[in-house]
Design a protein around this motif. Structure first.
Motif, short mmCIF file in Angstrom:
data_model
loop_
_atom_site.label_atom_id
_atom_site.label_comp_id
_atom_site.label_asym_id
_atom_site.label_seq_id
_atom_site.Cartn_x
_atom_site.Cartn_y
_atom_site.Cartn_z
N GLU A 91 0.84 -1.20 0.00
CA GLU A 91 0.00 0.00 0.00
C GLU A 91 0.87 1.26 0.00
OE1 GLU A 91 -0.57 -2.60 2.17
OE2 GLU A 91 -2.31 -3.38 1.09
N THR A 92 1.96 1.22 0.78
CA THR A 92 2.90 2.34 0.80
C THR A 92 3.53 2.54 -0.57
OG1 THR A 92 3.41 1.96 3.14
CG2 THR A 92 5.01 3.24 1.88
N LEU A 93 3.93 1.44 -1.20
CA LEU A 93 4.53 1.51 -2.53
C LEU A 93 3.56 2.14 -3.53
CD1 LEU A 93 6.78 0.82 -4.57
CD2 LEU A 93 5.70 -1.44 -4.81
N PHE A 94 2.33 1.64 -3.57
CA PHE A 94 1.37 2.15 -4.54
C PHE A 94 0.96 3.59 -4.25
CE2 PHE A 94 0.67 -2.47 -5.37
CZ PHE A 94 1.11 -2.44 -6.69
N ALA A 95 0.87 3.95 -2.98
CA ALA A 95 0.54 5.34 -2.63
C ALA A 95 1.68 6.28 -3.04
CB ALA A 95 0.27 5.46 -1.13
N THR A 96 2.91 5.86 -2.84
CA THR A 96 4.05 6.67 -3.24
C THR A 96 4.07 6.83 -4.76
OG1 THR A 96 5.30 5.87 -1.33
CG2 THR A 96 6.58 6.87 -3.11
N ALA A 97 3.83 5.75 -5.47
CA ALA A 97 3.80 5.81 -6.94
C ALA A 97 2.68 6.71 -7.42
CB ALA A 97 3.65 4.41 -7.52
N LEU A 99 10.68 -4.61 -1.82
CA LEU A 99 9.67 -3.58 -1.57
C LEU A 99 10.32 -2.29 -1.07
CD1 LEU A 99 6.66 -2.88 -1.47
CD2 LEU A 99 6.59 -3.94 0.79
N ALA A 100 11.23 -2.42 -0.13
CA ALA A 100 11.92 -1.23 0.41
C ALA A 100 12.72 -0.53 -0.68
CB ALA A 100 12.85 -1.65 1.56
N PHE A 101 13.40 -1.29 -1.53
CA PHE A 101 14.19 -0.69 -2.61
C PHE A 101 13.28 0.11 -3.55
CE2 PHE A 101 17.20 -4.65 -2.51
CZ PHE A 101 17.65 -4.31 -1.26
N ALA A 102 12.14 -0.45 -3.89
CA ALA A 102 11.21 0.22 -4.81
C ALA A 102 10.67 1.50 -4.19
CB ALA A 102 10.08 -0.73 -5.20
N VAL A 103 10.30 1.44 -2.92
CA VAL A 103 9.76 2.64 -2.25
C VAL A 103 10.81 3.74 -2.20
CG1 VAL A 103 8.94 3.57 -0.04
CG2 VAL A 103 7.99 1.42 -0.92
N VAL A 104 12.04 3.40 -1.82
CA VAL A 104 13.09 4.41 -1.72
C VAL A 104 13.40 5.00 -3.10
CG1 VAL A 104 15.50 4.84 -1.09
CG2 VAL A 104 14.04 3.48 0.41
N ALA A 105 13.39 4.20 -4.14
CA ALA A 105 13.63 4.72 -5.49
C ALA A 105 12.58 5.76 -5.85
CB ALA A 105 13.63 3.59 -6.50
N LEU A 106 11.32 5.45 -5.58
CA LEU A 106 10.24 6.40 -5.89
C LEU A 106 10.32 7.63 -4.99
CD1 LEU A 106 7.33 3.92 -6.57
CD2 LEU A 106 8.59 5.30 -8.24
N GLU A 107 10.66 7.44 -3.73
CA GLU A 107 10.81 8.59 -2.83
C GLU A 107 11.93 9.52 -3.31
OE1 GLU A 107 9.20 6.65 1.37
OE2 GLU A 107 11.35 6.74 1.00
N LEU A 108 13.02 8.93 -3.80
CA LEU A 108 14.12 9.76 -4.29
C LEU A 108 13.67 10.59 -5.49
CD1 LEU A 108 17.12 10.52 -4.00
CD2 LEU A 108 17.64 8.62 -5.56
N LEU A 109 12.92 9.98 -6.40
CA LEU A 109 12.39 10.77 -7.51
C LEU A 109 11.43 11.84 -6.99
CD1 LEU A 109 12.07 11.46 -10.46
CD2 LEU A 109 10.37 9.61 -10.64
N GLY A 110 10.59 11.47 -6.05
CA GLY A 110 9.64 12.43 -5.48
C GLY A 110 10.32 13.64 -4.87
N GLU A 111 11.45 13.42 -4.21
CA GLU A 111 12.21 14.53 -3.62
C GLU A 111 12.69 15.50 -4.71
OE1 GLU A 111 15.39 12.81 -1.34
OE2 GLU A 111 13.98 11.64 -0.11
N GLN A 112 13.06 14.97 -5.86
CA GLN A 112 13.54 15.83 -6.94
C GLN A 112 12.38 16.58 -7.61
OE1 GLN A 112 16.79 15.82 -6.53
NE2 GLN A 112 16.30 14.09 -5.19
N LEU A 113 11.19 16.02 -7.51
CA LEU A 113 10.01 16.66 -8.11
C LEU A 113 9.36 17.69 -7.19
CD1 LEU A 113 8.33 13.52 -9.68
CD2 LEU A 113 9.63 15.28 -10.87
N ALA A 114 9.76 17.69 -5.91
CA ALA A 114 9.12 18.59 -4.92
C ALA A 114 9.44 20.04 -5.18
CB ALA A 114 9.56 18.19 -3.52
#
Length: 161
Positions: free
Chosen positions: A4-10, A146-161
């Motif tokens: 759920e965390t992964l899909f919400a982050t995506a 799962l953790a790797f995927a979430v962190v990858a998306l979070e890293l992109l999200g930080e750049q988009l903020a």
């Protein structure tokens, strides 16, 4: 961490990319396709998701990314320079705004390069480049993926903020 965390982050990333009219391509390894799957689960993903590759072996690295042995000479897998190379290569191949690169050791064992299970590196390449090393301290393969995927998306999200 949960699916759920992964899909919400995506979903958050997908909405940001759509709003900015930007695109992404993904080259992942130890995450096994979870980064791409999460992004593709976002309604309207075709507006921002261009391509993805699970680059799990040297042969796949050559066939899917076009990286030859001489292109990766001096690089070691599961390092920040290598993850950045993956991100930049997939981004350039598909003329995407952003590229995501991910490489590591999901477990239950480490990789041949001496990294323990739970070691991973994620990178984004685009208007800015950034890489992050992760160490979960766990040998749980699925939890690490799962953790790797979430962190990858979070890293992109930080750049988009």
């Amino acid at each position: 961490m949960s699916m759920e965390t992964l899909f919400a982050t995506a979903a958050r990333i997908g909405e940001r990319l759509k709003a900015r009219r930007e695109t992404v391509a993904v080259a992942e390894s130890a995450a096994g396709g979870l980064i791409s799957a999460a992004l593709l689960a976002v309604p309207g993903a075709s507006a921002f998701y261009l391509a993805g590759a699970v680059v799990y072996t040297p042969r796949a690295r050559h066939r899917l990314l076009g990286l030859r042995r001489e292109d990766v000479r001096g690089f070691m897998s599961a390092t920040e320079p290598f993850a950045l190379l993956m991100a930049e290569t997939i981004r350039a191949q598909h003329s995407a705004t952003w590229g995501i690169g991910e490489t590591g050791a999901a477990g239950p064992n480490g990789n041949p390069y001496g990294h323990a299970a739970g070691h991973d590196v994620v990178a984004v390449s685009g208007p800015v480049q950034m890489a992050r090393t992760i160490a979960t301290g766990s040998s749980d393969r699925q939890a690490n993926m799962l953790a790797f995927a979430v962190v990858a998306l979070e890293l992109l999200g930080e750049q988009l903020a």
